[in-house]
Design a protein around this motif. Sequence first.
Motif, PDB file in Angstrom:
ATOM      1  N   CYS A  22       0.867  -1.173   0.000  1.00 49.76           N
ATOM      2  CA  CYS A  22       0.000   0.000   0.000  1.00 49.76           C
ATOM      3  C   CYS A  22       0.907   1.227   0.000  1.00 49.76           C
ATOM      4  CB  CYS A  22      -0.909  -0.004   1.207  1.00 49.76           C
ATOM      5  SG  CYS A  22      -1.879   1.510   1.412  1.00 49.76           S
ATOM      6  N   ALA A  23       1.022   1.857  -1.150  1.00 46.87           N
ATOM      7  CA  ALA A  23       1.836   3.062  -1.272  1.00 46.87           C
ATOM      8  C   ALA A  23       0.989   4.256  -0.856  1.00 46.87           C
ATOM      9  CB  ALA A  23       2.319   3.221  -2.702  1.00 46.87           C
ATOM     10  N   ALA A  24       1.482   5.008   0.115  1.00 45.05           N
ATOM     11  CA  ALA A  24       0.714   6.114   0.681  1.00 45.05           C
ATOM     12  C   ALA A  24       1.375   7.454   0.399  1.00 45.05           C
ATOM     13  CB  ALA A  24       0.581   5.917   2.187  1.00 45.05           C
ATOM     14  N   SER A  25       0.571   8.487   0.523  1.00 45.91           N
ATOM     15  CA  SER A  25       1.109   9.854   0.406  1.00 45.91           C
ATOM     16  C   SER A  25       2.168  10.070   1.468  1.00 45.91           C
ATOM     17  CB  SER A  25      -0.017  10.866   0.578  1.00 45.91           C
ATOM     18  OG  SER A  25      -1.078  10.625  -0.292  1.00 45.91           O
ATOM     19  N   GLU A  26       3.093  10.952   1.175  1.00 46.41           N
ATOM     20  CA  GLU A  26       4.202  11.189   2.091  1.00 46.41           C
ATOM     21  C   GLU A  26       3.708  11.545   3.491  1.00 46.41           C
ATOM     22  OE1 GLU A  26       6.980  13.974   0.578  1.00 46.41           O
ATOM     23  OE2 GLU A  26       8.271  13.918   2.337  1.00 46.41           O
ATOM     24  N   GLY A  27       4.284  10.887   4.473  1.00 45.39           N
ATOM     25  CA  GLY A  27       3.957  11.161   5.872  1.00 45.39           C
ATOM     26  C   GLY A  27       2.766  10.409   6.422  1.00 45.39           C
ATOM     27  N   THR A  28       2.029   9.735   5.546  1.00 46.18           N
ATOM     28  CA  THR A  28       0.793   9.084   6.002  1.00 46.18           C
ATOM     29  C   THR A  28       1.061   7.966   7.000  1.00 46.18           C
ATOM     30  OG1 THR A  28      -0.341   9.609   3.931  1.00 46.18           O
ATOM     31  CG2 THR A  28      -1.260   7.836   5.269  1.00 46.18           C
ATOM     32  N   VAL A  29       1.986   7.082   6.685  1.00 46.55           N
ATOM     33  CA  VAL A  29       2.158   5.879   7.510  1.00 46.55           C
ATOM     34  C   VAL A  29       2.746   6.200   8.870  1.00 46.55           C
ATOM     35  CG1 VAL A  29       2.362   4.408   5.485  1.00 46.55           C
ATOM     36  CG2 VAL A  29       4.425   5.329   6.553  1.00 46.55           C
ATOM     37  N   SER A  30       3.307   7.400   9.038  1.00 48.24           N
ATOM     38  CA  SER A  30       3.854   7.785  10.339  1.00 48.24           C
ATOM     39  C   SER A  30       2.903   8.706  11.101  1.00 48.24           C
ATOM     40  CB  SER A  30       5.209   8.479  10.161  1.00 48.24           C
ATOM     41  OG  SER A  30       5.088   9.607   9.329  1.00 48.24           O
ATOM     42  N   SER A  31       1.753   9.003  10.496  1.00 49.38           N
ATOM     43  CA  SER A  31       0.798   9.922  11.120  1.00 49.38           C
ATOM     44  C   SER A  31      -0.563   9.299  11.380  1.00 49.38           C
ATOM     45  CB  SER A  31       0.611  11.154  10.231  1.00 49.38           C
ATOM     46  OG  SER A  31       1.833  11.806  10.001  1.00 49.38           O
ATOM     47  N   TYR A  32      -0.874   8.254  10.650  1.00 50.71           N
ATOM     48  CA  TYR A  32      -2.181   7.612  10.746  1.00 50.71           C
ATOM     49  C   TYR A  32      -2.035   6.154  11.179  1.00 50.71           C
ATOM     50  CZ  TYR A  32      -4.318  11.491   8.185  1.00 50.71           C
ATOM     51  OH  TYR A  32      -4.765  12.721   7.795  1.00 50.71           O
ATOM     52  N   HIS A  33      -3.081   5.680  11.825  1.00 53.92           N
ATOM     53  CA  HIS A  33      -3.190   4.239  12.043  1.00 53.92           C
ATOM     54  C   HIS A  33      -3.506   3.627  10.682  1.00 53.92           C
ATOM     55  CE1 HIS A  33      -3.339   5.294  16.234  1.00 53.92           C
ATOM     56  NE2 HIS A  33      -4.483   5.947  16.082  1.00 53.92           N
ATOM     57  N   MET A  34      -2.822   2.549  10.334  1.00 46.65           N
ATOM     58  CA  MET A  34      -3.000   1.939   9.028  1.00 46.65           C
ATOM     59  C   MET A  34      -3.648   0.563   9.174  1.00 46.65           C
ATOM     60  SD  MET A  34      -1.829   4.264   7.054  1.00 46.65           S
ATOM     61  CE  MET A  34      -1.913   3.355   5.510  1.00 46.65           C
ATOM     62  N   GLY A  35      -4.557   0.254   8.264  1.00 46.19           N
ATOM     63  CA  GLY A  35      -5.250  -1.019   8.359  1.00 46.19           C
ATOM     64  C   GLY A  35      -5.449  -1.672   7.008  1.00 46.19           C
ATOM     65  N   TRP A  36      -5.732  -2.962   7.070  1.00 47.69           N
ATOM     66  CA  TRP A  36      -6.124  -3.741   5.897  1.00 47.69           C
ATOM     67  C   TRP A  36      -7.484  -4.386   6.180  1.00 47.69           C
ATOM     68  CZ3 TRP A  36      -3.643  -3.955   1.271  1.00 47.69           C
ATOM     69  CH2 TRP A  36      -2.307  -3.547   1.222  1.00 47.69           C
ATOM     70  N   PHE A  37      -8.356  -4.276   5.203  1.00 49.39           N
ATOM     71  CA  PHE A  37      -9.659  -4.923   5.257  1.00 49.39           C
ATOM     72  C   PHE A  37      -9.825  -5.738   3.988  1.00 49.39           C
ATOM     73  CE2 PHE A  37     -11.993  -2.984   8.821  1.00 49.39           C
ATOM     74  CZ  PHE A  37     -11.083  -2.014   9.193  1.00 49.39           C
ATOM     75  N   ARG A  38     -10.796  -6.614   3.978  1.00 51.36           N
ATOM     76  CA  ARG A  38     -11.104  -7.373   2.776  1.00 51.36           C
ATOM     77  C   ARG A  38     -12.611  -7.531   2.647  1.00 51.36           C
ATOM     78  NH1 ARG A  38      -8.749 -13.355   4.556  1.00 51.36           N
ATOM     79  NH2 ARG A  38     -10.429 -13.892   6.036  1.00 51.36           N
TER      80      ARG A  38
END
Length: 122
Positions: A22-38
């Motif tokens: 999951c490629a995210a906008s810069e800074g996203t993965v260090s600022s938001y809780h990240m999740g996977w759903f299906r």
Amino acid sequence: QVQLVESGGGLVQAGGSLRLSCAASEGTVSSYHMGWFRQAPGKEREFVAAMHWSGGSTYYGDSVQGRFTISRDWAKNTVYLQMNSLKPEDTAVYYCAASARANYRLPRYDYWGQGTQVTVSS
């Protein structure tokens, strides 16, 4: 504006492995809780895995515990979902999501990717 782009889905035999990215906008993965759903056809969106924004805690759905692993690369602004010992019931569209709130297991995230198809054949 947060943008999330999933990749890595495909067709795999039961027992095999895949790694979703999951490629995210810069800074996203260090600022938001990240999740996977299906979400499988005709079924509700299901929680798969999540990571606290600090990277200090991870959470998994009961059906994937011990088989899937969520991780991230800060430098690449990318979150991964390593899926091992895949089963036909893992077949679904997999979505990456970002949330400002710690509601890890609920599909109430703020931003969603477009999804990537995973198909596991028996």
